[in-house]
Design an enzyme around this catalytic site. Structure first.
Site, PDB file in Angstrom:
ATOM      1  N   ASP A   8       0.639  -1.113   0.097  1.00 13.81           N
ATOM      2  CA  ASP A   8       0.168   0.032   0.077  1.00 13.81           C
ATOM      3  C   ASP A   8       0.893   1.212   0.099  1.00 13.81           C
ATOM      4  O   ASP A   8       0.588   2.228   0.549  1.00 13.81           O
ATOM      5  CB  ASP A   8      -0.795   0.073   1.310  1.00 13.81           C
ATOM      6  N   LYS A  31      -0.102  -8.431  -1.401  1.00 14.60           N
ATOM      7  CA  LYS A  31      -1.532  -7.779  -1.552  1.00 14.60           C
ATOM      8  C   LYS A  31      -1.549  -6.428  -2.483  1.00 14.60           C
ATOM      9  O   LYS A  31      -0.827  -5.519  -2.041  1.00 14.60           O
ATOM     10  CB  LYS A  31      -2.337  -7.589  -0.278  1.00 14.60           C
ATOM     11  N   ASP A  60      -6.814  -7.004  -3.944  1.00 14.64           N
ATOM     12  CA  ASP A  60      -7.868  -6.653  -2.944  1.00 14.64           C
ATOM     13  C   ASP A  60      -8.781  -5.198  -3.455  1.00 14.64           C
ATOM     14  O   ASP A  60      -8.322  -4.285  -3.122  1.00 14.64           O
ATOM     15  CB  ASP A  60      -7.072  -6.200  -1.732  1.00 14.64           C
ATOM     16  N   LEU A  61      -9.672  -5.682  -4.204  1.00 14.53           N
ATOM     17  CA  LEU A  61     -10.393  -4.388  -4.864  1.00 14.53           C
ATOM     18  C   LEU A  61     -11.764  -4.340  -4.237  1.00 14.53           C
ATOM     19  O   LEU A  61     -12.572  -3.440  -4.384  1.00 14.53           O
ATOM     20  CB  LEU A  61     -10.514  -4.804  -6.206  1.00 14.53           C
ATOM     21  N   LYS A  62     -12.336  -5.256  -3.588  1.00 10.64           N
ATOM     22  CA  LYS A  62     -13.324  -5.320  -2.757  1.00 10.64           C
ATOM     23  C   LYS A  62     -14.697  -4.889  -3.649  1.00 10.64           C
ATOM     24  O   LYS A  62     -15.199  -3.820  -3.470  1.00 10.64           O
ATOM     25  CB  LYS A  62     -13.419  -4.388  -1.461  1.00 10.64           C
ATOM     26  N   TYR A  64     -17.915  -4.041  -5.266  1.00 10.87           N
ATOM     27  CA  TYR A  64     -19.576  -4.011  -4.814  1.00 10.87           C
ATOM     28  C   TYR A  64     -20.137  -3.260  -5.805  1.00 10.87           C
ATOM     29  O   TYR A  64     -20.117  -2.239  -6.194  1.00 10.87           O
ATOM     30  CB  TYR A  64     -19.289  -3.342  -3.608  1.00 10.87           C
ATOM     31  N   ASP A  65     -21.294  -3.933  -6.380  1.00 11.99           N
ATOM     32  CA  ASP A  65     -21.795  -3.254  -7.661  1.00 11.99           C
ATOM     33  C   ASP A  65     -22.966  -4.239  -7.985  1.00 11.99           C
ATOM     34  O   ASP A  65     -23.403  -5.387  -7.212  1.00 11.99           O
ATOM     35  CB  ASP A  65     -20.939  -3.312  -8.857  1.00 11.99           C
ATOM     36  N   PRO A  67     -24.964  -7.441  -9.731  1.00 15.23           N
ATOM     37  CA  PRO A  67     -24.371  -8.722 -10.040  1.00 15.23           C
ATOM     38  C   PRO A  67     -23.613  -8.706 -11.351  1.00 15.23           C
ATOM     39  O   PRO A  67     -22.583  -9.557 -11.453  1.00 15.23           O
ATOM     40  CB  PRO A  67     -25.505  -9.873 -10.008  1.00 15.23           C
ATOM     41  N   THR A 119     -12.490  -4.059   9.132  1.00 18.14           N
ATOM     42  CA  THR A 119     -11.612  -4.347  10.488  1.00 18.14           C
ATOM     43  C   THR A 119     -11.688  -2.905  11.149  1.00 18.14           C
ATOM     44  O   THR A 119     -11.144  -2.703  12.121  1.00 18.14           O
ATOM     45  CB  THR A 119     -10.318  -4.968  10.485  1.00 18.14           C
ATOM     46  N   GLN A 188      -7.236   0.785  12.541  1.00 14.93           N
ATOM     47  CA  GLN A 188      -7.953  -0.496  12.625  1.00 14.93           C
ATOM     48  C   GLN A 188      -8.396  -0.359  14.112  1.00 14.93           C
ATOM     49  O   GLN A 188      -8.174   0.114  14.999  1.00 14.93           O
ATOM     50  CB  GLN A 188      -6.612  -1.254  12.570  1.00 14.93           C
ATOM     51  N   GLY A 208       0.261  -4.697   6.762  1.00 15.55           N
ATOM     52  CA  GLY A 208       0.802  -3.529   5.717  1.00 15.55           C
ATOM     53  C   GLY A 208       1.815  -2.787   6.621  1.00 15.55           C
ATOM     54  O   GLY A 208       2.955  -2.873   6.735  1.00 15.55           O
ATOM     55  N   ARG A 209       1.300  -1.608   7.191  1.00 11.02           N
ATOM     56  CA  ARG A 209       2.208  -0.775   7.726  1.00 11.02           C
ATOM     57  C   ARG A 209       2.929  -1.063   8.809  1.00 11.02           C
ATOM     58  O   ARG A 209       4.080  -0.465   8.830  1.00 11.02           O
ATOM     59  CB  ARG A 209       1.148   0.462   8.496  1.00 11.02           C
TER      60      ARG A 209
HETATM   61  O1  C5P Z   1      -1.396  -1.368   7.413  1.00 11.66           O
HETATM   62  P1  C5P Z   1      -2.515  -2.489   7.775  1.00 11.66           P
HETATM   63  O2  C5P Z   1      -1.696  -3.423   8.365  1.00 11.66           O
HETATM   64  O3  C5P Z   1      -3.612  -2.185   8.802  1.00 11.66           O
HETATM   65  O4  C5P Z   1      -3.316  -2.934   6.444  1.00 11.66           O
HETATM   66  C1  C5P Z   1      -4.196  -3.823   6.246  1.00 11.66           C
HETATM   67  C2  C5P Z   1      -4.630  -3.985   4.805  1.00 11.66           C
HETATM   68  O5  C5P Z   1      -5.689  -4.724   4.789  1.00 11.66           O
HETATM   69  C3  C5P Z   1      -5.067  -2.516   4.094  1.00 11.66           C
HETATM   70  O6  C5P Z   1      -4.522  -2.944   2.873  1.00 11.66           O
HETATM   71  C4  C5P Z   1      -6.499  -2.875   4.268  1.00 11.66           C
HETATM   72  O7  C5P Z   1      -6.997  -2.183   3.081  1.00 11.66           O
HETATM   73  C5  C5P Z   1      -6.799  -4.414   4.107  1.00 11.66           C
HETATM   74  N1  C5P Z   1      -8.072  -4.627   4.606  1.00 11.66           N
HETATM   75  C6  C5P Z   1      -8.481  -4.268   5.879  1.00 11.66           C
HETATM   76  N2  C5P Z   1      -9.977  -4.873   6.496  1.00 11.66           N
HETATM   77  C7  C5P Z   1     -10.505  -5.263   5.599  1.00 11.66           C
HETATM   78  C8  C5P Z   1      -9.972  -5.807   4.512  1.00 11.66           C
HETATM   79  C9  C5P Z   1      -8.885  -5.329   3.874  1.00 11.66           C
HETATM   80  O8  C5P Z   1      -7.804  -3.679   6.682  1.00 11.66           O
HETATM   81  N3  C5P Z   1     -11.530  -5.957   6.081  1.00 11.66           N
END
Ligand code: C5P
Length: 230
Positions: A8, A31, A60-62, A64-65, A67, A119, A188, A208-209
């Site tokens: 990211d 990811k 990870d594009l999630k 939503y639209d 069907p 989350t 988070q 990620g971070r």
């Molecule tokens: O930086 P961090 O560890 O919080 O990154 C979590 C990653 O997971 C981010 O890329 C975020 O978009 C993704 N994510 C999330 N919660 C979800 C789905 C994906 O945090 N339910």
């Protein structure tokens, strides 16, 4: 349990530098999320593969639209060299079913995950939008996801076991919101550590971070890998 590192970062060069740095790590998932995909497109996926052809990629594009639009988009996604992608479970049974049917027609068959509840929601903020507790809604979301052919769900560590109990042990869970150092402060809410993730039977953790903002990302990754194996 597998580690999925979220790419990211601020620029394509930064992301690719991290991919290079982590090349020696075995069994690694990477990811590609909205920020990177919107900026760098599917060329980024090709570039990742050319640096590390063994790395598995979660797009990870999630989605939503409606069907039909989701199914058509999923067909395009399945043409990319990726191993997993996701859609929102709240897009409904029909959308999940259409997406599953669409990817089954393609030669590449990536794992299909549905997003349960982001989350970043706590129970109060979730209720304001979905009108019910995270727990109740996830029971329903996991049922329709499993019944319509998804391979697993994106959820917090604290819902992983419940989702398996509600569906099947082979139904996978992928859990972001992983805390590596105790003082982490960001957006988070439903966070957990690696031991929690193991105990709650999470199949994938997304981090990620804590990795890409670390001074020495590979050391953090090695530490995580060791904790996963211990
Ligand atoms: O930086 P961090 O560890 O919080 O990154 C979590 C990653 O997971 C981010 O890329 C975020 O978009 C993704 N994510 C999330 N919660 C979800 C789905 C994906 O945090 N339910």
């Amino acid at each position: 349990m597998k580690l999925c590192v979220a790419l990211d970062m601020e620029s394509k060069d930064d992301n690719l530098a991290l991919v290079k740095e982590l090349k020696s790590i075995e069994d690694l998932w990477l990811k590609v999320g909205l920020r990177s995909y919107i900026r760098d497109g599917h060329k980024l996926i090709e570039d990742i593969k050319s640096i590390n052809s063994n790395a598995k990629i979660f797009l990870d594009l999630k989605l939503y639209d409606i069907p039909n639009t989701m199914a058509n988009s999923a067909s395009e996604i399945a043409k990319l060299p990726i191993d997993m992608f996701n859609i929102h479970a709240s897009s409904g049974s029909k959308a999940i079913n259409y997406v599953k049917e669409a990817i089954d027609k393609e030669s590449n068959n990536p794992l299909l995950f549905t997003v349960s509840a982001l989350t970043s929601f706590d129970d109060d903020s979730f209720k304001k939008i979905y009108g019910d507790s995270i727990k109740n809604k996830i029971k329903y979301f996991s049922k329709i996801s499993y019944e319509n052919g998804a391979d697993g769900m994106v959820c917090s560590v604290w819902e992983s076991k419940m989702i398996k109990e509600n569906t099947n042990n082979s139904f996978l869970t992928l859990t972001p919101g992983i805390k590596i150092d105790r003082d982490r402060k960001d957006d988070q809410k439903r966070v957990a550590d690696i031991n929690n993730a193991k105990n709650e039977l999470s199949d994938f953790i997304v981090v990620g971070r804590p990795i890409y903002q670390a001074e020495n990302p590979i050391e953090v990754v090695k530490k995580i890998m060791k904790k996963i194996k211990d």
